[in-house]
Design an enzyme around this catalytic site. Sequence first.
Site, PDB file in Angstrom:
ATOM      1  N   PHE A   1      -9.001  -1.022  -2.843  1.00  7.22           N
ATOM      2  CA  PHE A   1      -8.025  -1.052  -3.931  1.00  7.22           C
ATOM      3  C   PHE A   1      -6.609  -1.337  -3.436  1.00  7.22           C
ATOM      4  CE2 PHE A   1      -8.991   3.442  -2.758  1.00  7.22           C
ATOM      5  CZ  PHE A   1      -7.870   3.648  -1.961  1.00  7.22           C
TER       6      PHE A   1
ATOM      7  N   ARG B   1      17.269 -36.324  -0.415  1.00 10.60           N
ATOM      8  CA  ARG B   1      16.604 -36.901   0.745  1.00 10.60           C
ATOM      9  C   ARG B   1      15.501 -35.995   1.293  1.00 10.60           C
ATOM     10  NH1 ARG B   1      19.592 -37.360   6.300  1.00 10.60           N
ATOM     11  NH2 ARG B   1      21.380 -36.964   4.950  1.00 10.60           N
TER      12      ARG B   1
ATOM     13  N   HIS C   1      -3.947   9.147 -16.445  1.00  9.42           N
ATOM     14  CA  HIS C   1      -3.343   8.072 -15.661  1.00  9.42           C
ATOM     15  C   HIS C   1      -2.666   7.010 -16.528  1.00  9.42           C
ATOM     16  CE1 HIS C   1      -5.420  10.008 -12.454  1.00  9.42           C
ATOM     17  NE2 HIS C   1      -5.234   9.049 -11.575  1.00  9.42           N
TER      18      HIS C   1
ATOM     19  N   TYR D   1     -16.578  11.256  -3.409  1.00 16.16           N
ATOM     20  CA  TYR D   1     -15.203  11.192  -3.900  1.00 16.16           C
ATOM     21  C   TYR D   1     -15.129  10.536  -5.280  1.00 16.16           C
ATOM     22  CZ  TYR D   1     -10.499   9.678  -4.803  1.00 16.16           C
ATOM     23  OH  TYR D   1      -9.300   9.440  -5.430  1.00 16.16           O
TER      24      TYR D   1
ATOM     25  N   ASN E   1      -9.454   2.189 -10.555  1.00 22.41           N
ATOM     26  CA  ASN E   1      -9.284   1.638  -9.208  1.00 22.41           C
ATOM     27  C   ASN E   1      -9.542   0.145  -9.274  1.00 22.41           C
ATOM     28  OD1 ASN E   1     -10.358   4.049  -6.671  1.00 22.41           O
ATOM     29  ND2 ASN E   1      -8.474   3.862  -7.808  1.00 22.41           N
TER      30      ASN E   1
ATOM     31  N   TYR F   1      21.012 -33.904   1.030  1.00 18.01           N
ATOM     32  CA  TYR F   1      19.721 -33.300   1.371  1.00 18.01           C
ATOM     33  C   TYR F   1      18.884 -32.976   0.130  1.00 18.01           C
ATOM     34  CZ  TYR F   1      21.160 -32.359   6.246  1.00 18.01           C
ATOM     35  OH  TYR F   1      21.547 -32.466   7.546  1.00 18.01           O
TER      36      TYR F   1
ATOM     37  N   GLU G   1      -1.903   9.584  -0.391  1.00 19.53           N
ATOM     38  CA  GLU G   1      -1.662   8.140  -0.531  1.00 19.53           C
ATOM     39  C   GLU G   1      -0.290   7.852   0.062  1.00 19.53           C
ATOM     40  OE1 GLU G   1      -2.346   7.700  -4.723  1.00 19.53           O
ATOM     41  OE2 GLU G   1      -4.387   8.480  -4.524  1.00 19.53           O
TER      42      GLU G   1
END
Length: 503
Positions: free
Chosen positions: A329, A283, A86, A56, A198, A280, A413
């Site tokens: 990844f 405190r 990409h 792959y 990746n 608060y 995906e």
Amino acid sequence: MKKTHYISADIFDLQKIMEITENNLNLKLSEEARLNIQKCRGYLDEKLSSSSKPFYGINTGFGSLCNVKISGEHLSKLQENLVMSHACGTGDKVPVEVVKLMLLLKIQSLSYGHSGVQLQTVERLIDLYNNDIIPVVYTQGSLGASGDLAPLAHLALPLLGKGEVYVNGTIKTSAEVLKHYDWEPIQLKAKEGLALLNGTQFMNAYGVYCVLKSYKLSYLADLIGALSIDAFDCRVEPFNKLIHLIRPHRGQVKTAERVLAFLEDSEIADKDKKQVQDPYSFRCIPQVHGASKDTLAFVRKVFKTEMNSVTDNPNIFSEEDEIISGGNFHGQPLALALDYLGIAMAEIGNISERRTYQLISGQRGLPAFLVNDPGLNSGLMIPQYTAASIVSQNKQLASPASVDSIVSSNGQEDHVSMGANAATKCLKIVDNVERILAIELLNASQALEFKRPLTSSKAIEDLVGAYRTEVPFINEDRILHDDIEKSIVFIDNFKLTEKMLCD
């Protein structure tokens, strides 16, 4: 001459990153890392020449195109096409400091010898880092699952002589910079584009940056909180160690110890109090700040693991004669941690704004809005509005990104982490907390002056003394935007120390 940090398999941690970044160290591969990279690349080349088996992303297409076999003569072009196609980032530019961390973390991950890159590819990344040639990367484009594909593509473009880089604060084309240094573009070999794209280095770099800044702000929240305690004439009994040892969350115990240390020998803290209890927001500082500290410790552990990991795909195991496609990844561990950190830091801001609100309320001998002649002067009325608006924005940003997912790549995906979105909004939250604490500092230092002639502790008086060189006491109304901005710069310039990381 710059000192050098050698990239190796030694455990990488926040202290080491601080040492590298604070001292602007050069990077160099150790002999161990060089051998690991070369051995892995040699194994992969041999495997591809002796086998027709599909692997792959090495000799196939990507994502849902994983079943498309690519012939040997096109494997280099395949990787170059991957990087260019990409590089789809958009939105704001990632801060230069974060991109430089991305480079560092990518170099570290590739050095372990499970990614199949050429030695010269890693060395070119090191050249970029050492010469402060920082790729232009964009905040939007990653789903935080197939690695941070779009951001890492922009990080990798300069290797090909493409894209843009920062040089001395100016954006230039990568081609121009490569020509200046007489560097030839890298000819990517099989697997290299995928190894570069990746990975979780976008999420990881944001996380490391946010964790480091959060440790500083956690310390400052305790210090400024202690200033507010004296400015509001609060009791110190809620910080007694006996209370916290019977509910011993580490962060809670540490916060109480630190606040008491900050208030040691304070005349204001030692004087008798009229009130039996305090609100608060004063405190419960140990319980609230402490819970955020414990969250920070958990998140730090997640990112320590990640910065010592290999997160590209497929992974190459030359000793075992295996090339395995998996899912390292996927950013789910980081997405959850970033969301958790964002929530924890939002709470630091939330309680800080409540202390600011109390300080301007006209109680405990303080004038309304902390100014002489209130009415004619509005004093510090409106900075609290500003803090409140930022706190509300943080509440909106703290909605977790990690519970979201969206299908991509034709269903291949089909579950993504959204860790990149968690990363960018976490940094926004952390930066907002810095502003909220700056507004508390502005108010608390003003309030302290109305307690004179009594003095606070040395730690508090030193803080206020340094602050007063930047932001003077407010006698009458003036443009408070300027004071707030100076207060933010004062906090931003406060140096994170290794001791703060150990607390």
